[in-house]
Design an enzyme around this catalytic site. Structure first.
Site, PDB file in Angstrom:
ATOM      1  N   LYS A 165     -90.878   2.606  -9.347  1.00 15.64           N
ATOM      2  CA  LYS A 165     -92.178   2.947  -8.758  1.00 15.64           C
ATOM      3  C   LYS A 165     -93.165   1.800  -8.980  1.00 15.64           C
ATOM      4  O   LYS A 165     -93.385   1.358 -10.111  1.00 15.64           O
ATOM      5  CB  LYS A 165     -92.700   4.230  -9.418  1.00 15.64           C
ATOM      6  CG  LYS A 165     -94.131   4.608  -9.065  1.00 15.64           C
ATOM      7  CD  LYS A 165     -94.562   5.838  -9.865  1.00 15.64           C
ATOM      8  CE  LYS A 165     -96.057   6.110  -9.744  1.00 15.64           C
ATOM      9  NZ  LYS A 165     -96.479   7.248 -10.581  1.00 15.64           N
ATOM     10  N   ASP A 171    -103.635   3.859  -9.284  1.00 10.70           N
ATOM     11  CA  ASP A 171    -103.542   5.233  -8.791  1.00 10.70           C
ATOM     12  C   ASP A 171    -104.836   5.984  -9.074  1.00 10.70           C
ATOM     13  O   ASP A 171    -105.086   6.417 -10.191  1.00 10.70           O
ATOM     14  CB  ASP A 171    -102.365   5.945  -9.463  1.00 10.70           C
ATOM     15  CG  ASP A 171    -102.183   7.363  -8.946  1.00 10.70           C
ATOM     16  OD1 ASP A 171    -102.720   7.667  -7.865  1.00 10.70           O
ATOM     17  OD2 ASP A 171    -101.488   8.153  -9.622  1.00 10.70           O
ATOM     18  N   LYS A 184    -108.082  11.843  -9.502  1.00 10.68           N
ATOM     19  CA  LYS A 184    -107.903  12.073 -10.932  1.00 10.68           C
ATOM     20  C   LYS A 184    -109.262  12.208 -11.626  1.00 10.68           C
ATOM     21  O   LYS A 184    -110.278  11.690 -11.139  1.00 10.68           O
ATOM     22  CB  LYS A 184    -107.168  10.880 -11.561  1.00 10.68           C
ATOM     23  CG  LYS A 184    -105.738  10.711 -11.134  1.00 10.68           C
ATOM     24  CD  LYS A 184    -105.142   9.481 -11.815  1.00 10.68           C
ATOM     25  CE  LYS A 184    -103.683   9.293 -11.427  1.00 10.68           C
ATOM     26  NZ  LYS A 184    -102.820  10.349 -11.972  1.00 10.68           N
ATOM     27  N   ASP A 199     -99.413   2.117 -13.787  1.00 10.33           N
ATOM     28  CA  ASP A 199     -98.627   3.107 -13.054  1.00 10.33           C
ATOM     29  C   ASP A 199     -97.470   2.480 -12.293  1.00 10.33           C
ATOM     30  O   ASP A 199     -96.692   3.192 -11.663  1.00 10.33           O
ATOM     31  CB  ASP A 199     -99.525   3.898 -12.096  1.00 10.33           C
ATOM     32  CG  ASP A 199     -98.982   5.288 -11.794  1.00 10.33           C
ATOM     33  OD1 ASP A 199     -98.253   5.833 -12.637  1.00 10.33           O
ATOM     34  OD2 ASP A 199     -99.281   5.822 -10.717  1.00 10.33           O
ATOM     35  N   ASP A 257    -101.957  13.097  -5.502  1.00  7.41           N
ATOM     36  CA  ASP A 257    -101.772  12.445  -6.800  1.00  7.41           C
ATOM     37  C   ASP A 257    -100.312  12.497  -7.252  1.00  7.41           C
ATOM     38  O   ASP A 257     -99.978  11.987  -8.312  1.00  7.41           O
ATOM     39  CB  ASP A 257    -102.673  13.091  -7.852  1.00  7.41           C
ATOM     40  CG  ASP A 257    -102.736  12.289  -9.137  1.00  7.41           C
ATOM     41  OD1 ASP A 257    -102.514  11.050  -9.081  1.00  7.41           O
ATOM     42  OD2 ASP A 257    -102.998  12.873 -10.206  1.00  7.41           O
ATOM     43  N   GLU A 293     -97.962  10.859  -5.787  1.00 12.33           N
ATOM     44  CA  GLU A 293     -97.582   9.828  -4.812  1.00 12.33           C
ATOM     45  C   GLU A 293     -96.306   9.091  -5.173  1.00 12.33           C
ATOM     46  O   GLU A 293     -95.610   8.568  -4.301  1.00 12.33           O
ATOM     47  CB  GLU A 293     -98.734   8.828  -4.637  1.00 12.33           C
ATOM     48  CG  GLU A 293     -98.838   7.719  -5.684  1.00 12.33           C
ATOM     49  CD  GLU A 293     -99.080   8.219  -7.102  1.00 12.33           C
ATOM     50  OE1 GLU A 293     -98.609   7.555  -8.037  1.00 12.33           O
ATOM     51  OE2 GLU A 293     -99.730   9.265  -7.268  1.00 12.33           O
ATOM     52  N   ARG A 303     -93.350   9.999  -6.173  1.00 12.71           N
ATOM     53  CA  ARG A 303     -92.095  10.514  -5.604  1.00 12.71           C
ATOM     54  C   ARG A 303     -91.985  10.216  -4.116  1.00 12.71           C
ATOM     55  O   ARG A 303     -90.874  10.135  -3.577  1.00 12.71           O
ATOM     56  CB  ARG A 303     -91.987  12.011  -5.876  1.00 12.71           C
ATOM     57  CG  ARG A 303     -93.011  12.886  -5.182  1.00 12.71           C
ATOM     58  CD  ARG A 303     -93.107  14.268  -5.795  1.00 12.71           C
ATOM     59  NE  ARG A 303     -93.731  14.231  -7.117  1.00 12.71           N
ATOM     60  CZ  ARG A 303     -93.913  15.292  -7.896  1.00 12.71           C
ATOM     61  NH1 ARG A 303     -93.486  16.476  -7.490  1.00 12.71           N
ATOM     62  NH2 ARG A 303     -94.490  15.184  -9.065  1.00 12.71           N
TER      63      ARG A 303
END
Length: 498
Positions: free
Chosen positions: A260, A265, A272, A283, A342, A344, A346
């Protein structure tokens, strides 16, 4: 930005003779009295010395470090603690190199663990306009003429391995950890998807045989990477897709690693909380681990085929951001109902997994990501979550991690929850109800095409807020060593490409 990349590490080498005039480091084992290694007769006050792993004390120009009961974790902790103490003393002493006197029967496993701890335990990443402080630059491990770790017995890990080879491999693993930390620690005003792709290219430069292909947003649109494009659509800095290829063997299994690469993010429209959002520069730790592992695999010339994929995007808030309730079409045609912007990670991984299955014909598929807060709650911050559809692959990952000092705990993929991934609006839904770490893994499983697959959730151990063992505050580089070691387990020694 003044933070040199790659971050310089303490270099470690093995030798059988002491250097004249170079200060020494001695090792101590716990006991009553404390047992000292070679050179212990020169310690003026043995009562001041403890043998606990990582305990350090300076007597004149000589240092003593405790190695505990001598387990690999003890040696790794000792190396890290020693280097931190030497760094702290460097400005006063002016010493930049030391000879570490090790017992003649030291094992290759112990030497490797000490080297790894020493190399990365003093890691420091700081963006500053000031000159860097004085630092220790090198350690020389003096073994009194021992050339291999065979003295420990044929049944011990590392027995018969030349110590120089053990140190060489440990330095390669340390460099992978450090590169993973560098990429994740870089602030996101500098690090966007294009920067991350360029960093992968630069890291691979000078590594013969390692190829890096970078695809832009136009290519992603042409190929139908709907997950990556949706997640990256809210940012003015467009997404990228990075593919690293190492063909170290003509035959044998093809291992594909997917990481990833969310360079920042915000959570998107499902934004968030402000508290902790600054940590989202890390992230993309999964993508960093994949890049670092491919570089380490290629530098060691491992005889194995490995491809690394990093879908990179910035999840931002704007008028072009994707929304809860959207339906996106992934690479290969599977559709997903979005329920939380949030979640994202996956979505970008799904595209990359589907691409791998269709185009790369992997024998083994492994993804790694800071994916769910649920795994951090479940396993804490020092253990990664391991999901797998194949018992052999799961065992390989866990055992590889144990050998390089990274802990994994296998999690279930219960069939009774799998049906919850189905959606009434689309083929699958992004966030099924139930235990978040498990349902996220079950979502990803939909894109693996039946290939033996492992999902590594590193939301907890990818970051640290305090120093422990060889870990320092900030990005940890977790999983880079495991992935490198995992690839080695598939190496076919007879098929090396020169």
């Amino acid at each position: 930005m003044r933070a040199p990349l790659p971050t310089p590490l303490v270099t470690v080498e093995v030798a059988d003779t002491l250097r004249r005039g170079v200060p020494a480091v001695l090792v101590a084992f716990p006991g009553d009295p404390v047992r000292l290694g070679p050179g212990g007769e020169d310690v003026t006050d043995p009562g001041e010395v403890g043998g606990a792993a990582g305990a350090t004390v300076r007597q004149g120009r000589t240092w003593v470090v405790g190695v505990g009961e001598g387990a690999p974790g003890d040696w790794r902790r000792a190396g890290a603690s020693l280097v931190r103490a030497l760094h702290a003393d460097a400005e006063r002493s002016g010493e930049a190199t030391f000879d570490v006197r090790l017992p003649g029967d030291v094992t290759a496993e112990a030497v490797a663990a000490f080297t790894l701890g020493a190399a990365v335990g003093g890691y420091r990443f700081k963006v500053t306009g000031e000159d860097p402080p004085a630092r220790v630059k090198s350690l020389r491990l003096v073994t009194g003429g021992a050339q291999t770790g065979a003295e420990a017995g044929a049944g011990d890990a590392g027995a018969g391995v030349p110590l120089a080879d053990a140190v060489r491999k440990a330095n390669a693993l340390a460099a992978a950890t450090s590169l993973g930390r560098d990429l994740a620690n870089t602030p996101s005003n500098v690090k966007d998807p294009s920067w991350l792709a360029s960093a992968a290219v630069k890291a691979a430069r000078g590594v013969p045989g390692l190829r890096v292909d970078v695809r832009d947003e136009k290519w992603l649109a042409e190929q139908g990477f709907g997950g990556v494009l949706a997640v990256g659509g809210g940012s003015s800095r467009p997404p990228r897709f990075v593919e690293l290829t190492w063909s170290g063997a003509e035959g044998g299994p093809h291992v594909v690693l997917v990481g990833k690469g969310i360079t920042f993010d915000t959570g998107g429209i499902s934004i968030k909380p402000a508290d902790g959002m600054h940590l989202m520069r890390t992230d993309m730790s999964g993508g960093a681990a994949v890049i670092a592992a491919l570089v380490a695999i290629a530098r060691q010339g491992l005889p194995v085929r490995v491809t690394g994929l990093v879908p990179a995007a910035e999840n931002h808030v704007s008028g072009s951001a994707y929304r809860p309730g959207d339906v996106i079409t992934h690479y290969g045609g599977t559709t997903t109902e979005v329920t939380n912007t949030d979640a994202e990670g996956r979505l970008v991984l799904a595209d990359a997994l589907a691409y791998a299955v269709r185009n790369l014909r992997p024998d083994v598929l492994v993804d790694v990501a800071t994916l769910t807060g649920a795994m951090k709650v479940t396993l804490g911050v020092r253990t990664g979550g391991l999901f797998a559809t194949d018992d052999d692959l799961a065992a390989r990952v866990a055992e590889a991690g144990a050998r390089v000092g990274e802990a994994w705990w296998r999690m279930p993929l219960p069939e009774d929850l799998a049906e919850d991934v189905r959606s009434d609006l689309a083929d699958v839904r992004q966030c099924p109800p139930g235990p978040g770490g498990i349902t996220a893994a079950l979502f990803l499983k939909e894109f693996t095409g039946g290939v033996p697959w492992a999902h590594l959730d590193i939301a907890g151990p990818a970051r640290a807020d305090k120093v422990y063992d060889e870990v320092v505050v900030g990005a940890t580089g977790f999983a880079a060593r495991t992935l490198t070691e995992l690839a080695e387990t598939y190496a076919a020694a007879s098929n090396t490409i020169e």
